[in-house]
Structure formats: C-alpha cells, structure tokens
Design an enzyme around this catalytic site. Structure first.
Site, PDB file in Angstrom:
ATOM      1  N   ASN A 157       0.840  -1.212   0.000  1.00  0.00           N
ATOM      2  CA  ASN A 157       0.000   0.000   0.000  1.00  0.00           C
ATOM      3  C   ASN A 157       0.868   1.252   0.000  1.00  0.00           C
ATOM      4  OD1 ASN A 157      -3.072  -0.285   0.166  1.00  0.00           O
ATOM      5  ND2 ASN A 157      -2.347  -1.935   1.494  1.00  0.00           N
ATOM      6  N   LYS A 177      -0.227  -2.562  14.743  1.00  0.00           N
ATOM      7  CA  LYS A 177      -0.131  -2.312  16.183  1.00  0.00           C
ATOM      8  C   LYS A 177      -1.247  -1.344  16.565  1.00  0.00           C
ATOM      9  CE  LYS A 177       2.790  -1.863  19.878  1.00  0.00           C
ATOM     10  NZ  LYS A 177       3.885  -2.567  20.477  1.00  0.00           N
ATOM     11  N   LEU A 217      -2.641   1.738  18.168  1.00  0.00           N
ATOM     12  CA  LEU A 217      -2.008   3.004  18.584  1.00  0.00           C
ATOM     13  C   LEU A 217      -2.438   3.389  19.990  1.00  0.00           C
ATOM     14  CD1 LEU A 217      -2.502   5.081  15.314  1.00  0.00           C
ATOM     15  CD2 LEU A 217      -0.290   4.498  16.344  1.00  0.00           C
ATOM     16  N   HIS A 258      -8.390  -1.338   5.892  1.00  0.00           N
ATOM     17  CA  HIS A 258      -8.644  -2.656   6.479  1.00  0.00           C
ATOM     18  C   HIS A 258      -9.191  -3.586   5.392  1.00  0.00           C
ATOM     19  CE1 HIS A 258      -9.441  -5.554   9.619  1.00  0.00           C
ATOM     20  NE2 HIS A 258     -10.605  -5.780   9.044  1.00  0.00           N
TER      21      HIS A 258
END
Ligand code: GAR
Length: 195
Positions: free
Chosen positions: A23, A97, A99, A115
């Site tokens: 991406n 991860k 945030l 997503h």
C-alpha cells in the site's frame, strides 16, 4: 497554496507501516501524479525489518522505526516528528499495532487506516480466512478514520469484490490488495480536501 513556479504545494502525509508495504508503494506512486494533493514526507514503522522501510529509503523519503507502546515519552517523540515535518494526515498502511489512545486523541480526526474487509464486518485479523469459512459472496476493503476502538471509526471509502467458488484466502488477498491500492490514494485526497 501555490509555489512561485505556479505548482500547487502538496499536503504532507506520514505513512505508518509494519511490513511489506505494498500500500505504501501505491500511495507513493500516486503522490507523483499531478492530480495528487499529497506528498509522502515521512514513513514510520514499528518493526525495524519492515520491507516497506527499504522502499522509503530507495525513494529518499524520511523514515524511522519506533516501537510504539503506551509510553507517553515515545508517543511524544512521534507527535513531535509529525509536528516538525508539518504532517497533515497519518495513514496507517498495514500497521499492525494498536495506537496508544493518547496518540489518537492528540492527532484527532487526522489518522486513517485501510482494512481488508467490508467493515463493520470482519474487524481484526485473518479476515480472508474468516470470510471463506462463512461462505460470504462478497468481501472488499475499507478506508476509515481511526478512533480508540479497533477498526470502528467513520468509513471514508469502501469497495467490494466478488468471491468465487474456487477462491482461497491467498487469491482473495490478491484481489483485495488490488482494490486497496486503488482506493487508498483516493481516500487520502478526499480526506485532505476536508482538513
Ligand atoms: C493490507 O491488506 C492491509 O489492508 C492490512 O494489511 C495488509 C498490509 O499489506 N491491514 C490490516 O489488516 C490492518 N488491520 P501491505 O503491507 O502490503 O500494504
């Protein structure tokens, strides 16, 4: 705003990654187009060995790896980096991860994520496998704002793909990534036009 040569000054964005960076590659590629309203100024990874960091280096984009934790000190370092580099928007691209809430609050409304599912369905990990196990007819990807709840912020853009009988998690990943690469740069420009 325009530069003295008449060219429009592009908004600066930061991309947060954890791995491969496909991406990131498509976001950088789009940024070089005339119609793009953004420039990738900074790439941050929470993993030292993320492949995407090599791409940032190759493209001479400022980059670093920071182990995000709930530590306020580390979060402040990242917030200062964003400020120092005049970052208008943070784009999570395969950033695996969660945030710190303090970070999300400090950069409120200016963090977006991609997503690989049609949210609100299939939040979290292993989306393609779960989609197959549930015999879904469609899946897709979603760009959304980040809030303190996992994969739950306001949806910006969503795109569907059809699942065929012979599809498997790998083939779905391939199809979905193809549309991720198309919609993420568009979503970035759309959000920047409102900030
Ligand atoms: C992408 O499919 C992205 O949607 C997903 O990770 C992959 C990263 O690929 N993100 C998430 O699952 C976040 N919850 P990339 O590193 O090649 O861009």
């Amino acid at each position: 705003m325009k530069k003295s040569d008449g060219k429009k000054i592009k908004d600066k964005i930061a991309v947060f990654i954890s791995g491969r960076g496909s991406n990131l590659r498509s976001i950088i590629k789009y940024s070089n187009k005339k119609k793009s309203s953004y420039k990738v100024e900074l790439v941050i990874s929470n993993k030292k060995n993320a492949k995407g960091l090599l791409l940032a280096k190759k493209k001479a984009i400022k980059n670093c790896s920071i182990d995000f934790t709930e530590s306020k000190k580390l979060t402040d370092i990242v917030l200062n980096l964003l400020k120092k580099n005049h970052i208008k928007l943070v784009c999570l691209a395969g950033f695996m991860k969660i945030l710190p809430v303090y970070f999300i609050k400090s950069f409120k409304g200016k963090i977006i994520n991609i997503h690989p599912s049609l949210l609100p369905k299939y939040k979290g990990l292993n989306t393609h496998k779960r989609v197959i196990n549930n015999s879904e007819k469609f899946t897709g990807c979603t760009v959304h704002f980040v809030n303190k709840f996992l994969d739950s912020g306001k949806i910006i853009i969503q795109k569907k793909v059809r699942i065929k009988k012979d599809d498997n998690p790998k083939s779905i990943e391939k199809k979905v990534l193809k549309i991720e690469h198309k919609i993420y740069p568009q979503a970035i420009c759309e959000v920047l036009s409102t900030l």
